[in-house]
Scaffold this motif. Structure first.
Motif, mmCIF file in Angstrom:
data_model
loop_
_atom_site.group_PDB
_atom_site.id
_atom_site.type_symbol
_atom_site.label_atom_id
_atom_site.label_comp_id
_atom_site.label_asym_id
_atom_site.label_seq_id
_atom_site.Cartn_x
_atom_site.Cartn_y
_atom_site.Cartn_z
ATOM 1 N N LYS A 5 0.741 7.171 5.639
ATOM 2 C CA LYS A 5 0.498 6.943 7.515
ATOM 3 C C LYS A 5 -0.864 6.057 6.404
ATOM 4 O O LYS A 5 -1.114 5.759 7.490
ATOM 5 N N ASN A 6 -1.942 6.964 5.981
ATOM 6 C CA ASN A 6 -3.164 6.141 5.806
ATOM 7 C C ASN A 6 -2.936 5.287 4.943
ATOM 8 O O ASN A 6 -3.514 4.299 5.232
ATOM 9 N N SER A 7 -2.141 5.379 4.053
ATOM 10 C CA SER A 7 -1.858 4.343 3.310
ATOM 11 C C SER A 7 -1.383 2.984 4.646
ATOM 12 O O SER A 7 -1.723 1.987 4.116
ATOM 13 N N PHE A 8 -0.715 2.650 4.954
ATOM 14 C CA PHE A 8 -0.399 1.865 5.930
ATOM 15 C C PHE A 8 -0.734 1.367 6.523
ATOM 16 O O PHE A 8 -1.308 0.210 6.840
ATOM 17 N N SER A 383 -8.177 15.935 -2.385
ATOM 18 C CA SER A 383 -7.566 16.225 -3.558
ATOM 19 C C SER A 383 -8.100 14.510 -4.699
ATOM 20 O O SER A 383 -7.532 13.673 -3.645
ATOM 21 N N LYS A 384 -8.740 14.760 -5.774
ATOM 22 C CA LYS A 384 -8.741 13.633 -6.834
ATOM 23 C C LYS A 384 -7.242 12.823 -6.593
ATOM 24 O O LYS A 384 -7.394 11.604 -6.341
ATOM 25 N N SER A 389 -3.592 8.815 -4.727
ATOM 26 C CA SER A 389 -2.018 8.525 -4.283
ATOM 27 C C SER A 389 -2.219 7.115 -2.832
ATOM 28 O O SER A 389 -1.471 6.186 -3.249
ATOM 29 N N GLU A 390 -3.258 7.555 -2.391
ATOM 30 C CA GLU A 390 -3.101 6.666 -1.207
ATOM 31 C C GLU A 390 -3.737 5.489 -1.400
ATOM 32 O O GLU A 390 -2.802 4.476 -1.297
ATOM 33 N N PHE A 391 -4.512 5.140 -2.709
ATOM 34 C CA PHE A 391 -4.391 3.892 -2.890
ATOM 35 C C PHE A 391 -3.533 3.614 -3.721
ATOM 36 O O PHE A 391 -3.324 1.834 -3.423
ATOM 37 N N VAL A 392 -2.922 4.001 -4.807
ATOM 38 C CA VAL A 392 -1.595 3.349 -4.993
ATOM 39 C C VAL A 392 -0.199 3.051 -3.849
ATOM 40 O O VAL A 392 -0.103 1.763 -4.449
ATOM 41 N N ILE A 393 -0.455 4.052 -3.203
ATOM 42 C CA ILE A 393 1.178 3.410 -2.156
ATOM 43 C C ILE A 393 0.210 2.538 -1.561
ATOM 44 O O ILE A 393 1.334 1.696 -1.665
ATOM 45 N N GLU A 394 -0.575 1.626 -1.545
ATOM 46 C CA GLU A 394 -1.392 0.894 -0.414
ATOM 47 C C GLU A 394 -0.891 0.232 -0.858
ATOM 48 O O GLU A 394 -0.265 -1.608 -0.893
ATOM 49 N N SER A 496 -12.103 5.217 -11.034
ATOM 50 C CA SER A 496 -12.998 5.144 -10.234
ATOM 51 C C SER A 496 -13.662 6.654 -9.911
ATOM 52 O O SER A 496 -14.350 7.418 -9.524
ATOM 53 N N ILE A 497 -11.987 6.695 -8.781
ATOM 54 C CA ILE A 497 -11.747 7.565 -8.421
ATOM 55 C C ILE A 497 -12.300 9.081 -9.137
ATOM 56 O O ILE A 497 -12.775 10.140 -8.558
#
Lengths: 510, 220
Positions: A5-8, A383-384, A389-394, A496-497
């Protein structure tokens, strides 16, 4: 779930950046779709060529070794002895070599020179015709024959030719005037397969065991032989050794230039075609008779050529022999396709490198701009792994959209681009062939030129079209590229993360 | 450890990576914190108040000594889980996500702590109400809220997963006196009515006058 949801949400929030990333992905995937479809089509063509014309290996004399051996010989007699001492490749050896995982099938051909008590060789009459022709030429003041080193064909020369004819006749009689060729299968009869020879009457016996043969139209005509007649072959070493064969068919040689003078000296009209069983039976009659045995191994693929060669050497092939193959012929025929392949591969690599670097840099900037967000998320306990994951999904979502659009555009344009590229390559190839033709005098082999006779183009047609399509394989490859690009460009965010300290980020912000 | 002690700082010393060998920001700190009480950590700038807060919150874990949460050493537990379940952090600059609405900020915290079996939206709205915010602000982006409103959202966020400890770093530093009093009232209620342990790092005398225990930090 909230990560998705956050990624979208982030995708729609960072429209500008994601559109830029999307455009880059579209360009990359479009270029990749075109190049991959070209590569795919080219690979299909190459493999269909290999399948159609087969990768063949045979065993031939090792000239370098022979020359080396002759140099060591102190006299001519030594040289002949050393040559005679080289043992021929036997049928058993061939069977041993053929018992290999690299060989899909094999066949062999015997060649044995014989005389005949009731056959007159066709060459006699043709040579006489040649002599007549050259004498007549002198009457016209010495014609200048194109392609010949010397255009002066005078009377003295025709006398020499007649003398030489006699010498050739005697020599032939000693060695055997007729070439008896014995095949062990239809597959081995390449002259009939490629259309050089055609049966005009009767047939080639299908059992490859019976005492039958096929002979040329000229030989049949000269000796008034018809299908069903019997011919008697005699040993050139001992005329008492005879062998009878029934003529089961008559063939004609399909040469385009029947009037070409070069064909007059061809001995193929005196070829008597039979099966390997007949030759083995003849050989059993006398120890003095020697037949040449030429095996052909059909290899499973072009990749195993060297391995097969090594295996045969390992199995004890004499150093005076070597394994030869038609790989260069097949490669030559697909040269234009391979050029396109090389170009496409290079283009693909460059595109991926540039695309990967650009995406990496954009992501680095993205991460720096969103450092605060990362800090907050980490502080409140995300968690890291989940942040990454959020960035990768995006990025993956944007990449997949870009890939779909790029693949669509790529598939529409791939055929046109591929054929346009190939057209240039074919033109280059044709001009090369014309150059070779010109080197031989331009009309040495008559119309059609040497492209039908030179460097693998003898039996292999040139590739002249490509049918590039974005199929499942290409889509799969595109998906892999997309995932790969996402991974590479996400490396920036991952690293970076991992290194960001939320406390420091928030402290900087404060 | 006493019955009500939820957090114990046991002989903790800390120095920054780039500091000299003997240059400690914190030296041999020993504090205990109990449920149902409010605490103020006071001290001049550079005494290590915020550093101590970052150690307690598990944002930094390379220190000498030990910190125990319910007898469990922070060095041995999952600090992400600790932060998103047992401890709520409130910052002077609120640290809300500006692209989210007030409601989304609170709900995100619940998502991260993996709360299940509750209506997150309802709970978030009820939390907003409990910190004195009107529900009409729920769908407003946080940047469009006042400082006091943002701080209340930050408090609501920190309470969203019902942690035992509330850590606040200068929570009223950017707010006026009236709002400061209101925020302090919320903290007091959290400790007394909901049995939370509230730890406030502050410079404000008004804040330190209104807590149960004051720890004063001096330069080591």
């Amino acid at each position: 779930m909230y990560i998705f949801k956050n990624s979208f949400k982030s995708i729609s929030r960072n429209k500008g950046r994601n559109i830029l990333i999307g455009i880059i992905i579209i360009v990359i995937s479009c270029a990749c779709a075109v190049t991959l479809s070209i590569l795919n089509a080219a690979n299909k063509i190459v493999s269909s060529y290999e399948e159609k014309y087969q990768i063949k290996a045979s065993i031939g004399m090792n000239r370098e070794k022979l020359v080396e051996s002759f140099k060591e010989s102190s006299s001519g007699e030594d040289m002949i002895n050393s040559f005679n001492n080289i043992e021929s490749v036997t049928k058993e050896e061939i069977e041993k070599y053929a018992d290999s995982k690299y060989v899909s099938s094999y066949y062999y051909t015997y060649t044995l020179n014989m005389n005949s008590s009731n056959l007159k060789e066709a060459t006699d009459s043709l040579v006489k015709e040649t002599t007549t022709t050259t004498t007549r030429t002198e009457t016209f003041g010495g014609g200048n024959y194109p392609g010949r080193p010397d255009g002066n064909y005078g009377g003295k020369r025709s006398t020499t030719t007649t003398k030489k004819t006699e010498e050739i006749k005697n020599l032939k009689a000693e060695n055997g005037a007729f070439k008896l060729i014995g095949y062990n299968s239809y597959e081995a009869m390449t002259d009939f397969i490629n259309g050089s020879y055609t049966i005009t009457s009767g047939e080639v016996s299908s059992d490859f065991e019976s005492n039958t043969c096929v002979i040329s139209e000229e030989l049949a005509s000269l000796n008034n032989i018809e299908v069903g007649d019997t011919i008697t072959l005699t040993s050139p070493k001992d005329s008492k050794i005879t062998y009878e064969l029934t003529v089961s068919g008559i063939y004609k040689e399909n040469t385009e230039d029947s009037d070409d003078m070069t064909n007059m000296f061809s001995a193929s009209v005196n070829d008597i075609i039979t099966n390997s069983n007949v030759i083995e039976s003849i050989l059993a009659l006398s120890d003095d008779l020697n037949a040449e045995l030429n095996p052909t191994f059909i290899l499973t693929s072009s990749d195993v050529v060297d391995k097969f060669s090594e295996e045969v050497t390992g199995k004890g092939l004499s150093e005076y022999y070597q394994v030869t193959n038609n790989l260069s012929e097949v490669e030559s025929a697909t040269e234009s396709i391979n050029n396109v392949k090389t170009f496409a591969t290079t283009f693909l690599i460059i595109t991926l490198i540039i695309g990967g670097v650009v995406l990496f840099v954009i992501n680095m900037i993205n991460i720096r701009e969103r450092k605060y967000e990362i800090g907050v998320l980490r502080t409140i306990g995300m968690s890291k792994f989940k942040v990454i994951s959020e960035f990768v999904i995006e990025l993956l979502v944007v990449t997949i959209f870009g890939l779909i659009i790029g693949a669509g555009i790529g598939s529409l344009s791939s055929v046109k681009i591929a054929n346009s590229l190939l057209e240039n390559e074919i033109q280059n190839s044709t001009s090369n062939v014309e150059k070779i033709n010109s080197n031989f005098g331009g009309h040495m082999f008559g119309e059609g030129g040497p492209q039908n006779k030179i460097n693998g183009l003898v039996t292999i047609e040139k590739a002249d079209s490509i049918n590039a399509v974005v199929d499942i394989k290409v889509l799969g490859e595109l998906l892999l590229i997309g995932v790969g690009l996402t991974f590479i460009s996400s490396l920036a965010s991952m690293i970076s993360i991992q290194r960001f300290s939320p406390l420091e980020i928030l402290r900087e912000r404060s | 450890m006493k019955k009500n002690v939820i957090l114990k700082i046991d002989n903790v010393s800390y120095r920054y990576k780039d500091a000299k060998k003997d240059e400690y920001t914190l030296k041999n700190v020993n504090y205990e914190f109990e449920l149902g009480k409010t605490y103020a950590i006071k001290g001049k700038s550079g005494t290590g108040k915020t550093t101590l807060l970052s150690l307690i919150s598990g944002l930094e874990n390379k220190y000498e000594g030990n910190i125990f949460y319910k007898n469990e050493n922070l060095k041995k537990i999952n600090l992400d889980k600790y932060r998103n379940t047992y401890i709520g952090i409130i910052f002077q600059s609120y640290n809300l996500l500006p692209h989210l609405t007030a409601l989304e900020n609170i709900m995100l915290s619940m998502d991260i702590s993996n709360l299940k079996g509750i209506n997150k939206k309802e709970k978030a709205l009820s939390l907003m109400e409990s910190v004195g915010l009107d529900k009409s602000l729920a769908n407003r982006r946080v940047l469009k809220l006042s400082g006091g409103e943002q701080q209340r959202i930050a408090i609501a966020r920190s309470l969203s997963y019902n942690p035992d400890i509330i850590l606040a770093d200068e929570p009223t530093g950017n707010l006026d006196k009236e709002t400061e009093d209101e925020i302090m009232k919320i903290f007091e209620n959290l400790a007394k009515k909901e049995n939370k342990c509230v730890i406030i790092v502050t410079h404000s005398k008004n804040v330190s006058d209104n807590v149960d225990v004051v720890y004063e930090m001096k330069k080591s």
